[in-house]
Scaffold this active site. Structure first.
Site, PDB file in Angstrom:
ATOM      1  N   GLU A  16       0.978  -1.382  -0.024  1.00 28.16           N
ATOM      2  CA  GLU A  16      -0.002  -0.074  -0.190  1.00 28.16           C
ATOM      3  C   GLU A  16       0.903   0.948   0.004  1.00 28.16           C
ATOM      4  O   GLU A  16       1.460   1.567   1.140  1.00 28.16           O
ATOM      5  CB  GLU A  16      -1.080   0.043   1.311  1.00 28.16           C
ATOM      6  CG  GLU A  16      -1.910  -1.136   1.358  1.00 28.16           C
ATOM      7  CD  GLU A  16      -3.018  -1.124   0.442  1.00 28.16           C
ATOM      8  OE1 GLU A  16      -3.194   0.308  -0.296  1.00 28.16           O
ATOM      9  OE2 GLU A  16      -3.791  -2.006   0.276  1.00 28.16           O
ATOM     10  N   CYS A  27      -2.896   9.561   1.996  1.00 26.54           N
ATOM     11  CA  CYS A  27      -2.310   8.748   0.821  1.00 26.54           C
ATOM     12  C   CYS A  27      -3.360   9.002  -0.395  1.00 26.54           C
ATOM     13  O   CYS A  27      -3.079   9.022  -1.400  1.00 26.54           O
ATOM     14  CB  CYS A  27      -2.278   7.455   0.977  1.00 26.54           C
ATOM     15  SG  CYS A  27      -3.334   6.456   1.536  1.00 26.54           S
TER      16      CYS A  27
HETATM   17  P1  NAD Z   1       7.868   5.045   4.985  1.00 31.64           P
HETATM   18  O1  NAD Z   1       7.915   4.583   3.804  1.00 31.64           O
HETATM   19  O2  NAD Z   1       9.229   5.879   5.550  1.00 31.64           O
HETATM   20  O3  NAD Z   1       7.717   4.232   6.475  1.00 31.64           O
HETATM   21  C1  NAD Z   1       6.909   3.062   6.389  1.00 31.64           C
HETATM   22  C2  NAD Z   1       7.245   1.881   7.367  1.00 31.64           C
HETATM   23  O4  NAD Z   1       8.381   1.436   6.868  1.00 31.64           O
HETATM   24  C3  NAD Z   1       7.711   2.453   8.782  1.00 31.64           C
HETATM   25  O5  NAD Z   1       7.463   1.905   9.746  1.00 31.64           O
HETATM   26  C4  NAD Z   1       9.451   2.337   8.535  1.00 31.64           C
HETATM   27  O6  NAD Z   1      10.155   2.375   9.793  1.00 31.64           O
HETATM   28  C5  NAD Z   1       9.499   0.998   7.795  1.00 31.64           C
HETATM   29  N1  NAD Z   1      10.721   0.729   6.979  1.00 31.64           N
HETATM   30  C6  NAD Z   1      11.532   1.874   6.715  1.00 31.64           C
HETATM   31  N2  NAD Z   1      12.553   1.068   6.045  1.00 31.64           N
HETATM   32  C7  NAD Z   1      12.445  -0.212   5.974  1.00 31.64           C
HETATM   33  C8  NAD Z   1      12.945  -1.432   5.636  1.00 31.64           C
HETATM   34  N3  NAD Z   1      14.049  -1.219   4.774  1.00 31.64           N
HETATM   35  N4  NAD Z   1      12.346  -2.709   5.730  1.00 31.64           N
HETATM   36  C9  NAD Z   1      11.093  -2.697   6.561  1.00 31.64           C
HETATM   37  N5  NAD Z   1      10.518  -1.501   6.788  1.00 31.64           N
HETATM   38  C10 NAD Z   1      11.037  -0.193   6.629  1.00 31.64           C
HETATM   39  O7  NAD Z   1       6.767   5.748   5.018  1.00 31.64           O
HETATM   40  P2  NAD Z   1       5.933   7.055   5.972  1.00 31.64           P
HETATM   41  O8  NAD Z   1       6.740   8.272   5.725  1.00 31.64           O
HETATM   42  O9  NAD Z   1       5.924   6.556   7.244  1.00 31.64           O
HETATM   43  O10 NAD Z   1       4.618   7.168   5.450  1.00 31.64           O
HETATM   44  C11 NAD Z   1       4.204   7.986   4.316  1.00 31.64           C
HETATM   45  C12 NAD Z   1       4.050   7.184   2.897  1.00 31.64           C
HETATM   46  O11 NAD Z   1       2.830   6.137   3.100  1.00 31.64           O
HETATM   47  C13 NAD Z   1       3.383   7.872   1.939  1.00 31.64           C
HETATM   48  O12 NAD Z   1       3.847   7.898   0.616  1.00 31.64           O
HETATM   49  C14 NAD Z   1       1.930   7.675   1.631  1.00 31.64           C
HETATM   50  O13 NAD Z   1       1.355   7.650   0.620  1.00 31.64           O
HETATM   51  C15 NAD Z   1       2.229   6.327   1.998  1.00 31.64           C
HETATM   52  N6  NAD Z   1       0.536   5.691   2.675  1.00 31.64           N
HETATM   53  C16 NAD Z   1       0.189   4.814   1.968  1.00 31.64           C
HETATM   54  C17 NAD Z   1      -1.116   4.343   2.218  1.00 31.64           C
HETATM   55  C18 NAD Z   1      -1.842   3.382   1.267  1.00 31.64           C
HETATM   56  O14 NAD Z   1      -2.770   2.957   1.809  1.00 31.64           O
HETATM   57  N7  NAD Z   1      -1.774   3.377   0.016  1.00 31.64           N
HETATM   58  C19 NAD Z   1      -1.557   4.762   3.271  1.00 31.64           C
HETATM   59  C20 NAD Z   1      -0.807   5.533   4.173  1.00 31.64           C
HETATM   60  C21 NAD Z   1       0.288   6.123   3.751  1.00 31.64           C
END
Ligand code: NAD
Length: 524
Positions: A253, A287
């Site tokens: 997602e 998002c």
């Molecule tokens: P992010 O990708 O920075 O982090 C998301 C999660 O991934 C965090 O818990 C982080 O610790 C973890 N993470 C980071 N590196 C990792 C790795 N190498 N392996 C495993 N886990 C890892 O995202 P964010 O800044 O927290 O959120 C914002 C983004 O999320 C935006 O792009 C937004 O559009 C998206 N988002 C999508 C949806 C959807 O349903 N499509 C919903 C909400 C947010």
């Protein structure tokens, strides 16, 4: 920049620290800079231990009849509803979002999803017979077995509703679940776990592991059976690669860049209100936020005027002190992203309709910003901003609006406004997005029955609805005989010239022209 920001380490409003020699994450309230909690940065071994305990708890959970699992989960729903005020307060504090949004966007959808799944899961997950058109002497059915332990990695913008939706689906299907919440907002998932444990559900069935990216990586490598990841596109690439290496299925997602098309026949008042809510709810950190508007030239000017008026009426401030429409931005880096896109747009000829700058004083606040006269040379129309900034572009036709809406590497959500429902549905089907909503914004994520997820680089796999629940389980096929068969198999050994000839005749009789299979297909 406020006093709060000096505590930030550039990775979010959570800053690293140490506690008795082990690394910790400190969580600060974005609206005030107040330190509100501290959680451990868990090691790979600690993550593996949580998963291993979840696996043990899952064995007893999986053998319960599904109706009993649902009954017990409904007690969890009741506890969430009873303690809604506590959840809302913490959510609002940790994310900086208005209390209304914490309640309506986070707590309410989880109460509803629990109700929907617990009521419908026995039917959705019941074994399903498959009609066999050729092998009429046999029968097939599918059954939905628990997978084992499901991993969930979630972002900071909806730190309750996003992970909890996946938690519910996993538990209903008979799996255990381990969540790695965002390091930016770790406290709210720990609150959810505290409520879960207090309802008498097996404690280890829901695990929470805290830490940065490496804790997420450790979760993927811990032997889980499936991962649901919600986050940014670039992190998603790394996570999907790690799931590939571990050979586990995943749901991705990822980001969005939702367009909103305002057709010439749109209801101006409804469209303007929807642009403002869709663009600025949760300070645009959604998002499915409206990030770009394509307005037909006949409504362009009046729409911008009305949007400007409505934005001018929004109250912004610390959501803990009063009821505000706009809360804080999660951390300063997100403000810098907004500033960069605004500068790019203004440098290329966009007009600043309102907003455009950070708010002086305590906390991380940014003015809701509308840019007019935008085009696709500007990053504001092309890249995900994830902040309170939206660009408006004038278009000459519905065709141009659809072409521009589709000119994106992302495809999560889209909106369009028209009084002509038939046209709305026609245009909706031409838009490249996982969901298209006509004459409303933001609603679809909250529709428990409807699948949610993206196409293109917005990800793959779905959450919510019937299919996603079945996908959360393992679909297994059983094929069995309808009646006793003779000992020897007519298409088995020995392979002789005679049996080969019979099979060739059989092929022609069954499949050529209007062969038997086609006719049988019409009969059954
Ligand atoms: P992010 O990708 O920075 O982090 C998301 C999660 O991934 C965090 O818990 C982080 O610790 C973890 N993470 C980071 N590196 C990792 C790795 N190498 N392996 C495993 N886990 C890892 O995202 P964010 O800044 O927290 O959120 C914002 C983004 O999320 C935006 O792009 C937004 O559009 C998206 N988002 C999508 C949806 C959807 O349903 N499509 C919903 C909400 C947010």
């Amino acid at each position: 920049m406020s006093a709060v920001s000096t505590q930030n380490n550039g990775q979010g409003h959570a800053a690293a620290g140490t506690n008795g020699g082990s690394q910790t994450i400190k969580s600060y309230a974005p609206a005030t800079g107040e330190l509100i909690g501290e959680v451990p940065v868990m090691s790979k071994e600690q993550v593996a231990q949580v998963v291993s305990r979840a696996r043990k708890a899952q064995r007893a959970w999986a053998v319960l009849p599904i109706e009993e699992r649902c009954d017990r989960l409904l007690r969890f729903r009741d506890a969430i509803v009873d303690r809604a005020e506590e959840i809302v307060q913490l959510l609002s504090k940790e994310t900086g979002k208005p209390r209304h949004e914490a309640l309506i966007h986070e707590v309410m959808p989880i109460a509803d999803l629990l109700t929907y799944y617990c009521k419908n899961a026995p039917r959705i997950l019941a074994p399903r017979e498959i009609e066999l058109h050729l092998f009429k002497h046999r029968k097939s059915y599918l059954h939905y077995a628990p997978r084992g332990v499901i991993g969930v990695i979630s972002p900071w913008n909806f730190p309750f509703t996003l992970p909890m939706g996946d938690v519910i689906a996993a538990l209903v299907t008979g799996s255990a679940v381990v969540v790695k919440p965002s390091e930016v907002t770790p406290l709210i998932m720990l609150k959810a776990k505290e409520i879960f444990d207090a309802t008498g559900l097996p404690e280890d069935l829901l695990g929470v592991v805290t830490g940065y990216g490496p804790a997420g990586q450790a979760l993927i490598e811990s032997g889980i059976q499936k991962l649901v990841f919600t986050g940014g596109v670039e992190t998603g690439r790394r996570v999907a690669a790690a799931c590939g290496a571990a050979l586990i299925p995943c749901v991705m997602e990822l980001g969005g860049k939702a367009p909103l098309i305002a057709c010439s026949d749109c209801d101006l008042e409804l469209t303007a209100h929807s642009i403002v809510l869709g663009g600025f709810a949760n300070a645009g950190q959604v998002c499915v936020s409206v990030e770009r508007v394509y307005a037909h030239e006949s409504v362009y000017e009046p729409l911008i005027r009305r949007v400007k008026q409505l934005v001018g009426e929004l109250k912004q401030g610390d959501p803990a002190k009063s009821f505000v429409d706009q809360g804080a931005i999660i951390f300063p880096k997100q403000i810098e992203v907004a500033e960069k896109h605004i500068a790019d747009a203004l440098g290329k000829g966009a007009e600043l309709v309102c907003g455009g700058k950070r708010v002086a004083g305590t906390g991380d606040f940014f003015e809701p910003t509308v840019l007019a006269n935008c085009n696709h040379e500007m990053t504001v129309m092309k890249e995900e901003i994830f902040g309170p900034v939206l660009g408006v572009q004038k278009v000459a036709s519905d065709e141009e609006a659809v072409r521009l809406a589709n000119d994106s590497h992302l495809g999560l959500n889209a909106y369009l406004f028209t009084k002509d429902r038939a046209k709305g549905k026609r245009m909706a089907e031409q838009i490249e997005a996982g969901s298209v909503v006509v004459n409303e914004v933001l609603i679809n994520h909250a529709i428990a029955e409807a699948p949610f997820g993206g196409i293109k680089q917005s990800g793959f796999g779905r959450i919510h609805g019937e299919d996603a629940l079945r996908e959360m389980a393992e679909t297994r096929h059983v094929n069995y005989d309808r009646f006793a068969m003779p000992g020897s198999n007519p298409v088995g050994y020995p392979y002789t010239e005679k049996s080969y000839g019979l099979m060739m005749k059989g092929l022609r009789a069954l499949f050529s022209g209007r062969g038997i299979v086609q006719r049988i297909g019409q009969l059954f």
